[in-house]
Motif scaffolding. Structure first.
Motif, PDB file in Angstrom:
ATOM      1  N   PHE A   1       0.805  -1.217   0.000  1.00 36.47           N
ATOM      2  CA  PHE A   1       0.000   0.000   0.000  1.00 36.47           C
ATOM      3  C   PHE A   1       0.841   1.272   0.000  1.00 36.47           C
ATOM      4  N   PHE A   2       2.078   1.173   0.454  1.00 35.95           N
ATOM      5  CA  PHE A   2       2.975   2.337   0.482  1.00 35.95           C
ATOM      6  C   PHE A   2       4.309   1.966  -0.167  1.00 35.95           C
ATOM      7  N   PRO A   3       4.294   1.635  -1.456  1.00 34.37           N
ATOM      8  CA  PRO A   3       5.496   1.128  -2.129  1.00 34.37           C
ATOM      9  C   PRO A   3       6.616   2.150  -2.251  1.00 34.37           C
ATOM     10  N   GLN A   4       6.285   3.437  -2.166  1.00 32.88           N
ATOM     11  CA  GLN A   4       7.327   4.463  -2.324  1.00 32.88           C
ATOM     12  C   GLN A   4       7.909   4.924  -0.996  1.00 32.88           C
ATOM     13  N   GLY A   5       7.435   4.346   0.093  1.00 36.88           N
ATOM     14  CA  GLY A   5       7.958   4.686   1.409  1.00 36.88           C
ATOM     15  C   GLY A   5       8.514   3.437   2.080  1.00 36.88           C
ATOM     16  N   ASP A   6       8.972   3.597   3.303  1.00 35.02           N
ATOM     17  CA  ASP A   6       9.479   2.466   4.082  1.00 35.02           C
ATOM     18  C   ASP A   6       8.500   2.188   5.210  1.00 35.02           C
ATOM     19  N   ALA A   7       7.692   1.151   5.050  1.00 39.12           N
ATOM     20  CA  ALA A   7       6.644   0.829   6.021  1.00 39.12           C
ATOM     21  C   ALA A   7       7.084  -0.212   7.041  1.00 39.12           C
ATOM     22  N   THR A   8       8.323  -0.645   6.990  1.00 41.75           N
ATOM     23  CA  THR A   8       8.787  -1.741   7.834  1.00 41.75           C
ATOM     24  C   THR A   8       8.611  -1.467   9.323  1.00 41.75           C
ATOM     25  N   THR A   9       9.066  -0.320   9.784  1.00 41.53           N
ATOM     26  CA  THR A   9       9.014  -0.016  11.212  1.00 41.53           C
ATOM     27  C   THR A   9       7.586   0.175  11.697  1.00 41.53           C
ATOM     28  N   TYR A  10       6.782   0.883  10.913  1.00 43.96           N
ATOM     29  CA  TYR A  10       5.389   1.089  11.311  1.00 43.96           C
ATOM     30  C   TYR A  10       4.651  -0.244  11.379  1.00 43.96           C
ATOM     31  N   ALA A  11       4.874  -1.106  10.403  1.00 42.49           N
ATOM     32  CA  ALA A  11       4.224  -2.419  10.404  1.00 42.49           C
ATOM     33  C   ALA A  11       4.638  -3.221  11.634  1.00 42.49           C
ATOM     34  N   HIS A  12       5.891  -3.081  12.046  1.00 42.10           N
ATOM     35  CA  HIS A  12       6.376  -3.765  13.249  1.00 42.10           C
ATOM     36  C   HIS A  12       5.627  -3.288  14.490  1.00 42.10           C
ATOM     37  N   PHE A  13       5.496  -1.964  14.647  1.00 38.66           N
ATOM     38  CA  PHE A  13       4.798  -1.413  15.805  1.00 38.66           C
ATOM     39  C   PHE A  13       3.320  -1.807  15.785  1.00 38.66           C
ATOM     40  N   LEU A  14       2.707  -1.753  14.616  1.00 37.82           N
ATOM     41  CA  LEU A  14       1.287  -2.082  14.508  1.00 37.82           C
ATOM     42  C   LEU A  14       1.045  -3.556  14.825  1.00 37.82           C
ATOM     43  N   PHE A  15       1.930  -4.412  14.327  1.00 33.92           N
ATOM     44  CA  PHE A  15       1.801  -5.844  14.620  1.00 33.92           C
ATOM     45  C   PHE A  15       1.861  -6.095  16.127  1.00 33.92           C
ATOM     46  N   ASN A  16       2.788  -5.440  16.808  1.00 32.38           N
ATOM     47  CA  ASN A  16       2.928  -5.631  18.251  1.00 32.38           C
ATOM     48  C   ASN A  16       1.688  -5.161  19.007  1.00 32.38           C
TER      49      ASN A  16
ATOM     50  N   MET B   1       6.858   6.105   6.332  1.00 34.23           N
ATOM     51  CA  MET B   1       5.981   5.338   5.461  1.00 34.23           C
ATOM     52  C   MET B   1       5.261   6.224   4.451  1.00 34.23           C
ATOM     53  N   MET B   2       4.834   7.409   4.873  1.00 37.62           N
ATOM     54  CA  MET B   2       3.990   8.198   3.984  1.00 37.62           C
ATOM     55  C   MET B   2       4.212   9.704   4.050  1.00 37.62           C
ATOM     56  N   GLY B   3       4.964  10.196   5.050  1.00 39.17           N
ATOM     57  CA  GLY B   3       5.057  11.633   5.266  1.00 39.17           C
ATOM     58  C   GLY B   3       5.584  12.425   4.094  1.00 39.17           C
ATOM     59  N   ARG B   4       6.579  11.903   3.412  1.00 39.26           N
ATOM     60  CA  ARG B   4       7.206  12.672   2.340  1.00 39.26           C
ATOM     61  C   ARG B   4       6.291  12.839   1.136  1.00 39.26           C
ATOM     62  N   TYR B   5       5.204  12.049   1.078  1.00 33.44           N
ATOM     63  CA  TYR B   5       4.300  12.121  -0.065  1.00 33.44           C
ATOM     64  C   TYR B   5       3.026  12.896   0.254  1.00 33.44           C
ATOM     65  N   THR B   6       3.013  13.595   1.409  1.00 35.56           N
ATOM     66  CA  THR B   6       1.860  14.398   1.738  1.00 35.56           C
ATOM     67  C   THR B   6       1.929  15.728   1.009  1.00 35.56           C
ATOM     68  N   TYR B   7       0.810  16.403   0.971  1.00 32.21           N
ATOM     69  CA  TYR B   7       0.777  17.754   0.431  1.00 32.21           C
ATOM     70  C   TYR B   7       0.090  18.650   1.442  1.00 32.21           C
ATOM     71  N   PRO B   8       0.720  19.737   1.897  1.00 30.51           N
ATOM     72  CA  PRO B   8       2.058  20.216   1.556  1.00 30.51           C
ATOM     73  C   PRO B   8       3.144  19.241   2.017  1.00 30.51           C
ATOM     74  N   SER B   9       4.312  19.365   1.429  1.00 28.50           N
ATOM     75  CA  SER B   9       5.402  18.463   1.761  1.00 28.50           C
ATOM     76  C   SER B   9       5.828  18.659   3.216  1.00 28.50           C
ATOM     77  N   VAL B  10       6.372  17.609   3.811  1.00 29.89           N
ATOM     78  CA  VAL B  10       6.733  17.616   5.219  1.00 29.89           C
ATOM     79  C   VAL B  10       8.234  17.796   5.383  1.00 29.89           C
ATOM     80  N   ARG B  11       8.619  18.701   6.285  1.00 33.88           N
ATOM     81  CA  ARG B  11      10.037  18.913   6.566  1.00 33.88           C
ATOM     82  C   ARG B  11      10.570  17.788   7.446  1.00 33.88           C
ATOM     83  N   ASP B  12      11.885  17.572   7.402  1.00 30.42           N
ATOM     84  CA  ASP B  12      12.506  16.473   8.143  1.00 30.42           C
ATOM     85  C   ASP B  12      12.296  16.597   9.651  1.00 30.42           C
ATOM     86  N   GLU B  13      12.260  17.846  10.136  1.00 29.38           N
ATOM     87  CA  GLU B  13      12.115  18.039  11.584  1.00 29.38           C
ATOM     88  C   GLU B  13      10.657  18.005  12.046  1.00 29.38           C
ATOM     89  N   ALA B  14       9.728  17.824  11.118  1.00 32.16           N
ATOM     90  CA  ALA B  14       8.308  17.859  11.459  1.00 32.16           C
ATOM     91  C   ALA B  14       7.900  16.825  12.511  1.00 32.16           C
TER      92      ALA B  14
END
Length: 255
Positions: free
Chosen positions: A120-135, A196-209
């Protein structure tokens, strides 16, 4: 669920100080419990994964009693699950058909969760979020999730009361399950969502957000300034702060 390249920035709040564009939700609007609609149900990644699998499998009359002949775990009866959740009998049948098609053993593991979210989020890295959600779903911490626990969790997330959803969210943030949320735990969850998805939001998200977002919320929640947030502080603060409640709807878009 919108595709990753069209995710609405409203889901991560106004952390950039940028006004929302036309058509986006206004700030200060009270959080409302989502209606029991199929459209709302199908926004959930986990539900879409299961329903699509069920559709590819086709109808199966044996789903009526939720039984399998050879499984590692045989689920409880349909009537009992219907009483424990806010799903209809037909919805439970569809969910189980897809679940057993994807997980013939009757159990789902963490790698399956990671696979779902990477789809569902092929352009992001969902690994860590999926880990937390699974737990958060794996309440007995044995590395696998039964169908019953799966649908009970989904029922809370999609159709539970405000308090039920906040209790579930607290459990997600409480990574080490000690009954408290630290700033580090809150930041870890928030960063995993942005990864997982922040960089693809609009408006774009800064690294410190993510850090700014957490700092703002944690200061409001840690009422006695002891460096941790209790379940009581978490629920009370969320229910009294419309901006936080609005941001909590983020989970309904990434579950």
């Amino acid at each position: 669920m919108q595709p990753p390249d069209t995710v609405d920035g409203s889901m991560v709040g106004d952390v950039n100080g940028v006004d929302r564009g036309p058509g986006r939700p206004k700030t200060g609007v009270k959080w409302q419990r989502p209606r029991f609609t199929r459209k709302a149900l199908m926004k959930c990644c986990l539900v879409r994964w299961i329903i699509s699998s069920a559709a590819s499998q086709g109808p199966d009359s044996s789903d009526s009693d939720l039984e399998l002949s050879t499984v590692r775990h045989q689920p409880e009866g349909l009537d009992q699950l219907q009483a424990q959740t806010k799903f209809t009998k037909k919805e439970l049948q569809s969910l189980y058909r897809g679940f057993k098609n994807e997980c013939p053993s009757g159990l789902v593991d963490e790698e399956t969760f990671k696979s779902i979210y990477s789809q569902f989020f092929p352009q992001g890295d969902a690994t860590t979020y999926a880990h937390f959600l699974f737990n958060a779903f794996d309440l007995d911490r044995n590395g696998s999730i039964r169908f019953e626990d799966f649908v009970i969790g989904l029922s809370v997330l999609l159709r539970g009361s405000v308090t039920e959803k906040l209790n579930w969210a607290f459990n997600l943030y409480d990574i080490n399950k000690d009954g408290y949320i630290t700033k580090e735990e809150m930041l870890a969850i928030m960063k995993s969502i942005y990864d997982m998805m922040g960089r693809y939001t609009y408006p774009s998200v800064r690294d410190e957000a993510p850090s700014e977002h957490v700092e703002k919320f944690f200061q409001k929640m840690d009422r006695n300034r002891d460096g941790v947030v209790t379940i009581e502080e978490f629920i009370e603060t969320c229910q009294k702060d419309e901006n936080i409640m609005s941001s909590m709807q983020l989970f309904e878009n990434v579950i």
